[in-house]
Design a protein around this motif. Structure first.
Motif, PDB file in Angstrom:
ATOM      1  N   TRP A  66      40.509  45.823  29.548  1.00  9.75           N
ATOM      2  CA  TRP A  66      39.767  45.817  30.455  1.00  9.75           C
ATOM      3  C   TRP A  66      39.645  44.220  30.908  1.00  9.75           C
ATOM      4  O   TRP A  66      39.475  44.036  32.044  1.00  9.75           O
ATOM      5  CB  TRP A  66      38.276  46.188  29.845  1.00  9.75           C
ATOM      6  N   ALA A  67      39.510  43.334  29.918  1.00 16.77           N
ATOM      7  CA  ALA A  67      39.487  41.992  30.095  1.00 16.77           C
ATOM      8  C   ALA A  67      40.590  41.511  30.870  1.00 16.77           C
ATOM      9  O   ALA A  67      40.670  40.547  31.766  1.00 16.77           O
ATOM     10  CB  ALA A  67      39.334  41.269  28.881  1.00 16.77           C
ATOM     11  N   LEU A  68      41.789  42.109  30.548  1.00 19.18           N
ATOM     12  CA  LEU A  68      43.073  41.569  31.233  1.00 19.18           C
ATOM     13  C   LEU A  68      43.054  41.952  32.547  1.00 19.18           C
ATOM     14  O   LEU A  68      43.556  41.334  33.705  1.00 19.18           O
ATOM     15  CB  LEU A  68      44.419  42.336  30.665  1.00 19.18           C
ATOM     16  N   ARG A  69      42.731  43.359  33.161  1.00 22.87           N
ATOM     17  CA  ARG A  69      42.557  43.647  34.100  1.00 22.87           C
ATOM     18  C   ARG A  69      41.605  42.717  35.030  1.00 22.87           C
ATOM     19  O   ARG A  69      41.681  42.646  36.199  1.00 22.87           O
ATOM     20  CB  ARG A  69      42.076  45.224  34.470  1.00 22.87           C
ATOM     21  N   LYS A  70      40.518  42.349  34.493  1.00 27.98           N
ATOM     22  CA  LYS A  70      39.402  41.721  35.253  1.00 27.98           C
ATOM     23  C   LYS A  70      40.062  40.123  35.438  1.00 27.98           C
ATOM     24  O   LYS A  70      39.806  39.970  36.627  1.00 27.98           O
ATOM     25  CB  LYS A  70      38.230  41.549  34.275  1.00 27.98           C
ATOM     26  N   ARG A  71      40.747  39.527  34.671  1.00 30.11           N
ATOM     27  CA  ARG A  71      41.346  38.306  35.023  1.00 30.11           C
ATOM     28  C   ARG A  71      42.185  38.388  36.065  1.00 30.11           C
ATOM     29  O   ARG A  71      42.309  37.517  36.755  1.00 30.11           O
ATOM     30  CB  ARG A  71      42.182  37.776  33.723  1.00 30.11           C
ATOM     31  N   GLU A  72      43.026  39.648  36.282  1.00 25.51           N
ATOM     32  CA  GLU A  72      44.132  39.656  37.098  1.00 25.51           C
ATOM     33  C   GLU A  72      43.255  39.907  38.631  1.00 25.51           C
ATOM     34  O   GLU A  72      43.798  39.342  39.558  1.00 25.51           O
ATOM     35  CB  GLU A  72      44.920  40.773  37.037  1.00 25.51           C
ATOM     36  N   LEU A  73      41.970  40.624  38.542  1.00 30.89           N
ATOM     37  CA  LEU A  73      41.326  40.666  39.776  1.00 30.89           C
ATOM     38  C   LEU A  73      40.453  39.556  40.415  1.00 30.89           C
ATOM     39  O   LEU A  73      40.224  39.168  41.393  1.00 30.89           O
ATOM     40  CB  LEU A  73      40.534  41.777  39.837  1.00 30.89           C
ATOM     41  N   THR A  74      40.321  38.617  39.414  1.00 33.41           N
ATOM     42  CA  THR A  74      39.273  37.639  39.727  1.00 33.41           C
ATOM     43  C   THR A  74      40.214  36.565  40.420  1.00 33.41           C
ATOM     44  O   THR A  74      39.434  36.236  41.428  1.00 33.41           O
ATOM     45  CB  THR A  74      38.908  36.827  38.297  1.00 33.41           C
ATOM     46  N   GLY A  75      41.221  36.206  40.314  1.00 29.64           N
ATOM     47  CA  GLY A  75      41.942  35.330  41.260  1.00 29.64           C
ATOM     48  C   GLY A  75      42.058  35.811  42.555  1.00 29.64           C
ATOM     49  O   GLY A  75      42.310  35.012  43.725  1.00 29.64           O
ATOM     50  N   LEU A  76      41.957  37.083  42.988  1.00 27.10           N
ATOM     51  CA  LEU A  76      42.198  37.430  44.317  1.00 27.10           C
ATOM     52  C   LEU A  76      40.725  37.931  44.756  1.00 27.10           C
ATOM     53  O   LEU A  76      40.861  38.440  46.103  1.00 27.10           O
ATOM     54  CB  LEU A  76      42.969  39.138  44.079  1.00 27.10           C
ATOM     55  N   SER A  77      39.671  37.728  44.080  1.00 28.65           N
ATOM     56  CA  SER A  77      38.365  38.060  44.702  1.00 28.65           C
ATOM     57  C   SER A  77      37.440  37.053  44.161  1.00 28.65           C
ATOM     58  O   SER A  77      37.354  35.934  44.809  1.00 28.65           O
ATOM     59  CB  SER A  77      37.643  39.431  44.418  1.00 28.65           C
ATOM     60  N   SER A  78      36.950  37.395  43.119  1.00 30.23           N
ATOM     61  CA  SER A  78      35.866  36.419  42.462  1.00 30.23           C
ATOM     62  C   SER A  78      35.693  37.030  41.007  1.00 30.23           C
ATOM     63  O   SER A  78      35.717  38.325  40.690  1.00 30.23           O
ATOM     64  CB  SER A  78      34.578  36.171  43.179  1.00 30.23           C
ATOM     65  N   SER A  79      34.727  36.319  40.166  1.00 29.23           N
ATOM     66  CA  SER A  79      34.637  37.144  38.738  1.00 29.23           C
ATOM     67  C   SER A  79      33.630  38.207  38.835  1.00 29.23           C
ATOM     68  O   SER A  79      33.751  39.143  38.110  1.00 29.23           O
ATOM     69  CB  SER A  79      33.929  35.933  38.026  1.00 29.23           C
ATOM     70  N   ARG A  80      32.623  37.968  39.813  1.00 29.21           N
ATOM     71  CA  ARG A  80      31.573  38.999  39.975  1.00 29.21           C
ATOM     72  C   ARG A  80      32.174  40.335  40.760  1.00 29.21           C
ATOM     73  O   ARG A  80      31.809  41.290  40.396  1.00 29.21           O
ATOM     74  CB  ARG A  80      30.115  38.601  40.609  1.00 29.21           C
ATOM     75  N   TRP A  81      32.926  39.997  41.824  1.00 31.49           N
ATOM     76  CA  TRP A  81      33.491  41.160  42.483  1.00 31.49           C
ATOM     77  C   TRP A  81      34.702  41.804  41.473  1.00 31.49           C
ATOM     78  O   TRP A  81      34.773  43.095  41.414  1.00 31.49           O
ATOM     79  CB  TRP A  81      34.473  40.670  43.637  1.00 31.49           C
ATOM     80  N   ALA A  82      35.370  41.002  40.619  1.00 32.69           N
ATOM     81  CA  ALA A  82      36.180  41.738  39.638  1.00 32.69           C
ATOM     82  C   ALA A  82      35.406  42.697  38.691  1.00 32.69           C
ATOM     83  O   ALA A  82      35.742  43.966  38.305  1.00 32.69           O
ATOM     84  CB  ALA A  82      37.002  40.726  39.022  1.00 32.69           C
ATOM     85  N   GLY A  83      34.114  42.270  38.213  1.00 35.99           N
ATOM     86  CA  GLY A  83      33.282  42.827  37.418  1.00 35.99           C
ATOM     87  C   GLY A  83      32.972  44.100  37.977  1.00 35.99           C
ATOM     88  O   GLY A  83      32.988  45.586  37.359  1.00 35.99           O
ATOM     89  N   SER A  84      32.734  44.092  39.168  1.00 37.59           N
ATOM     90  CA  SER A  84      32.163  45.405  39.913  1.00 37.59           C
ATOM     91  C   SER A  84      33.347  46.300  40.314  1.00 37.59           C
ATOM     92  O   SER A  84      33.186  47.510  39.764  1.00 37.59           O
ATOM     93  CB  SER A  84      31.572  45.126  41.159  1.00 37.59           C
TER      94      SER A  84
END
Length: 542
Positions: A66-84
């Motif tokens: 889960w943390a790995l997927r969130k890190r990959e999405l953070t660079g393409l959006s933001s940390s909060r968008w990746a969490g949602s």
């Protein structure tokens, strides 16, 4: 009676755990709609990519992946968008997993029913609790072929369940299949494409307590101003500081507006979702938040003043008021609704019927007893055979929507709800209450009698009526019937213990209350006369 299943005890339904309100985003400019479509499309593509990664992991998913997927999405959006995004993906996978289990159970029920009916001789009659054999050899042969089909489906579903494979379509499987039947759906390809893209957009953000107005990603102020934190690739579209885009529209929630405003001012968490209704060409914003748990009212307190029993049907709610002893009071009530037209129209019909029911209960300050219905496994054609009309009837009953609406609306008015086991309520209600409650001026329906049975079960009383002693011996030779005794009375289903002394008004001579009293009964001043009127003797002469 040995074949009857045990009836579960009634319980008070807990209140809702959350609240959702919606308002229209009016006066949006063309630039606002363009930005919302771009942001929603970009985040929707990230959500689809994340869902694919989550489904590939299957049952091996953990906090590290889960943390790995969130890190990959953070660079393409933001940390909060990746969490949602990751949280929404997890919820969608879990929902598909629950649906897969329900599908397996439905297939198992269908296979068991067909196997049972195939084992019976042709034409054998069934009972109310078990189906009989098939009518003809042709139908028997067709069901053997269907049994093989269901067994194959069940085997594949079980294999998917063990392996952790789920099949999810962002935007909806039904809408995806509609693409191949545009003429039947009366849609053009452009209209379907717009609906498909709107369904696959992602514009929702979870709230966070302690942050400004309870949400840093989609922020709505107390004045109704809406601003969206843009993802990193779309930051150049910002019209405000810190990479935010402020919409021209303002929202004002008509329902629960004060409650929402109190949370926003106190910086408490509020989740938001923005979506487009392509049929109306409108944009909406939905706000949701959790509610603190409310203590459940004790069942004894709810039963103290009686309650209202409600029977749910395909086109109306049958209700009857009962006192604390389980006796019907007044006349039955009927609250009609029509389940036709669009989904919004059907929802409005259900809401209107529930509003009238709740206002009636509020006037009398009574609780409401309803059945804990669940038709998940009751709509298969293997269970009901050729009864297509009945299958369609129970499939169209708005059980889930009505239950959710009733719990939410009753909690707002402070009306307790009691859920009872639906077993045999219609049958026993018609058997024990339909005929006695029918008069020359009132015809009691089967649904009205079921409402009485539901109310009596919620009060803790048996469904059957109180009966008089047998005619063969009216002087309690067989003992009184104690069906109407209180629920906490020990031995209420057994004969009343014999009490020494006279049992009827027919008292034999010398054994009454004045037995042994030697006062004469026809003299003035006797105690037994109780100052009765006595005519004086007539004079012999004028």
């Amino acid at each position: 009676m040995g074949d009857l299943r045990a009836v579960a005890a009634p319980f008070v339904v807990p209140g809702p755990s959350g609240v959702a309100v919606r308002d229209r985003l009016k006066d949006l400019t063309a630039q606002d709609e363009r930005v919302l479509r771009l942001v929603g499309g970009h985040l929707g593509s990230l959500a689809a990519r994340d869902l694919k990664a989550r489904c590939a992991v299957g049952l091996e998913h953990g906090s590290e992946s889960w943390a790995l997927r969130k890190r990959e999405l953070t660079g393409l959006s933001s940390s909060r968008w990746a969490g949602s995004l990751t949280k929404a993906t997890h919820d969608l996978w879990a929902l598909a997993r629950r649906g897969q289990l329900a599908h397996i159970r439905q297939l198992e029920a269908g296979v068991a029913t067909i196997r049972h009916r195939l084992s019976l001789p042709l034409g054998e009659k069934g009972s109310k609790r078990a189906p009989g054999g098939y009518r003809s050899r042709r139908e028997w042969h067709a069901k053997t072929r269907r049994l093989r089909v269901l067994e194959d489906r069940l085997e594949r579903a079980r294999a998917d369940w063990v392996a952790g494979r789920v099949r999810v379509v962002r935007g909806g499987k039904r809408l995806l299949n509609t693409r191949h039947h545009l003429q039947q759906a009366q849609l053009s390809e452009e209209a379907w494409r717009a609906r498909w893209e709107a369904g696959r957009r992602f514009l929702q953000a979870d709230g966070e307590s302690g942050k400004r107005y309870g949400n840093e990603t989609i922020r709505v102020g107390p004045d109704g101003q809406v601003s969206v934190r843009l993802p990193a690739p779309l930051a150049h579209l910002a019209n405000a500081a810190h990479g935010r885009y402020v919409l021209a529209a303002r929202v004002s929630f008509a329902h629960r507006g004060e409650m929402w405003r109190d949370r926003v001012v106190a910086n408490r968490a509020v989740a938001y979702r923005i979506h487009e209704d392509t049929g109306r060409s409108r944009w909406y914003l939905t706000a949701s938040w959790t509610l603190p748990p409310v203590p459940v009212v004790p069942l004894a307190t709810v039963r103290a003043g009686g309650l209202i029993g409600v029977d749910t049907n395909a086109d109306h709610l049958a209700a009857w008021r009962l006192d604390a002893h389980g006796n019907p009071v007044g006349a039955p009530r009927r609250f009609d609704y029509t389940l036709s037209g669009t989904a919004d129209h059907r929802d409005a019909q259900v809401r209107h019927a529930l509003t009238r029911l709740l206002h009636w209960a509020e006037r009398h300050r009574l609780a409401i007893a309803v059945e804990d219905l669940d038709f998940t496994a009751e709509t298969s054609r293997e269970k009901h055979g050729r009864q297509k009309k009945f299958r369609k009837l129970i499939s169209g009953m708005p059980v889930a929507r009505l239950r959710a609406r009733l719990v939410s609306m009753a909690a707002d008015l402070g009306i307790p709800l009691v859920a009872v086991d639906p077993a045999y309520t219609s049958r026993w209600g018609a058997q024990h209450w339909q005929k006695p409650l029918t008069t020359g001026k009132r015809t009691t329906t089967r649904h009205d009698a079921a409402a009485v049975a539901i109310g009596r079960r919620a009060l803790g009383h048996p469904v059957r009526r109180r009966t008089a002693p047998p005619r063969t011996h009216q002087s309690d030779g067989y003992g009184h019937r104690t069906v109407q005794a209180r629920p906490d009375t020990l031995g209420r289903e057994r004969p009343r213990p014999r009490i020494p002394g006279p049992r009827t008004r027919s008292v034999p001579p010398g054994r009454g209350a004045n037995a042994g009293h030697q006062n004469t009964q026809d003299r003035l001043g006797c105690s037994a006369e109780h100052e009765a009127w006595r005519q004086d003797s007539l004079p012999l002469s004028p």
